[in-house]
Enzyme design. Structure first.
Site, short mmCIF file in Angstrom:
data_model
loop_
_atom_site.label_atom_id
_atom_site.label_comp_id
_atom_site.label_asym_id
_atom_site.label_seq_id
_atom_site.Cartn_x
_atom_site.Cartn_y
_atom_site.Cartn_z
N ASP A 275 0.86 -1.18 0.00
CA ASP A 275 0.00 0.00 0.00
C ASP A 275 0.90 1.23 0.00
O ASP A 275 1.64 1.48 0.95
CB ASP A 275 -0.89 0.02 1.24
CG ASP A 275 -1.95 -1.07 1.21
OD1 ASP A 275 -2.34 -1.48 0.11
OD2 ASP A 275 -2.38 -1.52 2.28
N ASP A 434 -13.69 -4.28 -2.00
CA ASP A 434 -13.52 -3.96 -0.57
C ASP A 434 -14.87 -4.10 0.14
O ASP A 434 -15.58 -3.12 0.34
CB ASP A 434 -13.01 -2.52 -0.40
CG ASP A 434 -11.62 -2.32 -0.97
OD1 ASP A 434 -10.81 -3.26 -0.87
OD2 ASP A 434 -11.35 -1.24 -1.52
#
Length: 580
Positions: A275, A434
């Site tokens: 990330d 997600d």
């Protein structure tokens, strides 16, 4: 020769930016400490590269340079005719590739070169185009040099398609090209394949197995080609490239070793995820959060910094990660093509990381402050040219599916998924989902796909569904994870990265109920994400679901669990994993 950026209509100044040596403070923070001598090796040996402008050819260039060869670009048919060694990497759709070759006048020159038995290496689509034709693109003719048709994998066999990952080779006859491969796996990513037959037996050098035997490599004389990607197959792939480029290197290699008894077949992939975010000083860093909160607790509240993207990617390659994924979660998305630091991360990483690279964040259409409009395809093109093999689409996939469902499942070609898949192939498009759990008392109270859960809700609810979210998990939408997965498959996506907000950063294992529900609903590969804390969590998700891969971040960043430990555990559990 025109690049894909120019073919897709990217402005000239953007192409100039993408190749410039500019550095910002964020860019400097990502620069590797080791020398960049890979791309500047002084050598007299030369390879002619036929780059017709599709996909990530940067990795092939980097692999050739790593092997000590200079590159000459094909700019005319005469360059093909005059080549000493010709490399033809192919990424994208069969029909579009043949159209481009024909329009540029390369078709006959390519046929003449190969028929003269001159040194040639085709990669992936570069191999398929040698056959008589393909079912892809509605059916079209190929170069017709090898008997046989290229056909789609049979999804009725229950195997995920595209065929993505590291698989074994079955060598049919001795060859310097593959003499050093032994039982090491190589990397495939394709939906279409050629089938060995008596007619093409004189060409077939190696096959692989995926719901049946398919052609993995061909060779006749000095002409060879591979369905797999040597430039993405790690150390063994670089050896294959060297064997083609340097016959002396091939002659020095030992004959292939016999299989060592490990589980055979397509390996389950272990993926390292980074990330990437700009911190409060403007530097790009690798971060990790809990339930998507990446700031430290306490008075400082700074963005958690776990390292520099390029350095970590290089470390994961050396440690045996099967793929590396960059998810850009910083706030550049108002102008994704102006995000030079992230593009440069890809360029630098691809110089030393010879496994697939995926990038996500900002892959969508947009209009800049000057009113100039960019399509999602144009945005993706720049990332592919910078070193990405796949792009990941998140929130915009949810919005696209909402519109798709409003049209009663009709496709109109307007979505980023459709645009990118049409040009680069389904395997280049990953959808990042997600979701978070929503508990219900019974399936009848919702229209969404539910499961009876082994983890009851706060009020004892026995059922749940998974709500898709957007904007980094901050906003829920009226679409469930199974519904979204089926829709994006129909729109042309080739893979699903399945996260889980509830499990993110917890370290208690993947949500196998979620992974099972989604992987059972689609025929494309599913990557399990969120929750890994031990090697046993990887074997659990592979044993309980149809997941093709599993991804982790924090445990790898912090060295809590080595990638090698995960691979060794999988193989000892009878689950095939790449270990070399």
């Amino acid at each position: 020769m025109a690049t894909l950026a120019s073919c897709c209509g990217l402005p000239a100044q953007l192409g100039a930016q993408s190749g410039s040596p500019r550095r910002t403070r964020a860019l400097k923070a990502t620069a590797p400490s080791r020398s960049r001598a890979i791309g500047t090796l002084a050598c007299e040996r030369e390879v002619t590269l036929l780059d017709y402008g599709a996909g990530n050819v940067r990795s092939v260039r980097n692999a050739i340079k790593r092997c000590g060869f200079a590159i000459k670009e094909v700019e005319s048919a005469a360059d093909i005719a005059n080549a000493e060694r010709l490399v033809f990497p192919g990424v994208g759709a069969f029909g579009q590739a043949m159209d481009i070759l024909e329009k540029r006048g390369y078709t006959q020159a390519l046929k003449d070169y190969i028929q003269a038995d001159r040194p040639f290496l085709g990669v992936c689509l570069g191999m398929q185009l040698l056959f008589e034709g393909s079912e892809e693109s509605g059916g079209c003719e190929g170069l017709g040099l090898i008997p046989g048709m290229v056909t789609h994998f049979d999804t009725s066999l229950g195997l995920p398609v595209p065929h993505i990952g590291w698989n074994d080779l079955l060598q049919k006859r001795p060859s310097g090209l593959l003499s050093h491969v032994g039982d090491r796996r190589v990397y495939f990513v394709h939906s279409y394949h050629a089938t060995p037959s008596p007619e093409n037996a004189g060409w077939v050098l190696a096959t692989s197995e995926y719901g049946g035997e398919f052609v993995a490599a061909v060779q006749r004389g000095n002409v060879c080609a591979t369905q797999f990607h040597p430039e993405k197959s790690g150390a063994v792939g670089l050896d294959i490239m060297r064997s083609f480029l340097d016959p002396q290197f091939a002659a020095q290699q030992a004959e292939a070793a016999a299989p060592n008894g490990r589980p055979r077949g397509l390996a389950k992939r272990v993926i390292a995820c980074l990330d990437v975010r700009a911190n409060d000083n403007g530097d790009l860093v690798v971060t990790k959060g809990d339930q998507y909160d990446v700031r430290e607790t306490g008075s400082t509240g700074e963005v958690r910094n776990l390292g520099k993207p390029v350095e970590l990617a290089g470390r994961y390659f050396e440690e045996g990660a099967d793929e590396v994924t960059f998810l850009n979660i910083t706030g550049f998305r108002d102008f994704p093509l102006g995000d030079l630091p992230m593009l440069e991360v890809l360029r630098q990483a691809s110089e030393g990381v010879f496994v697939p690279l995926t990038v996500g964040g900002g892959i969508r259409e947009f209009t800049d402050a000057a009113g100039r409009h960019y399509s999602a395809l144009q945005v993706a093109a720049e990332y592919f040219r910078s070193g990405a093999d796949k792009v990941s689409i998140g929130s915009d996939a949810v919005f696209a599916v909402e519109e798709y469902l409003a049209r009663s499942g009709a496709k109109d070609g307007s979505t980023a998924i459709e645009q990118i898949s049409r040009v680069y192939g389904a395997q280049a498009v990953v959808i990042s989902i997600d979701p978070k759990r929503v508990y219900v008392a019974s399936p009848e109270v919702t229209t969404h796909f539910t499961v009876k859960t082994s983890k009851p809700g706060p009020n004892g609810e026995q059922y749940c569904w998974w709500q898709c979210t957007v904007k980094g998990g901050r906003e829920g939408r009226d679409v469930d994870a199974v519904q979204l997965a089926k829709a994006v498959e129909d729109l042309g996506a080739g893979e699903i990265l399945l996260n889980c907000i509830d499990n993110d950063g917890v370290g208690q294992g993947f949500d196998c109920e979620l992974v099972g529900a989604v992987s059972d609903a689609v025929t494309i590969p599913v990557i399990a994400s969120s929750g890994a804390g031990a090697p046993e969590h990887f074997s659990e998700v592979f044993q309980k679901t149809r997941a093709a891969a599993a991804l982790a971040a924090g445990i790898f960043h912090r060295r809590e669990v080595p990638i090698t430990a995960v691979k060794e555990h999988l193989n000892s559990s009878g689950i095939p994993a790449r270990t070399a």
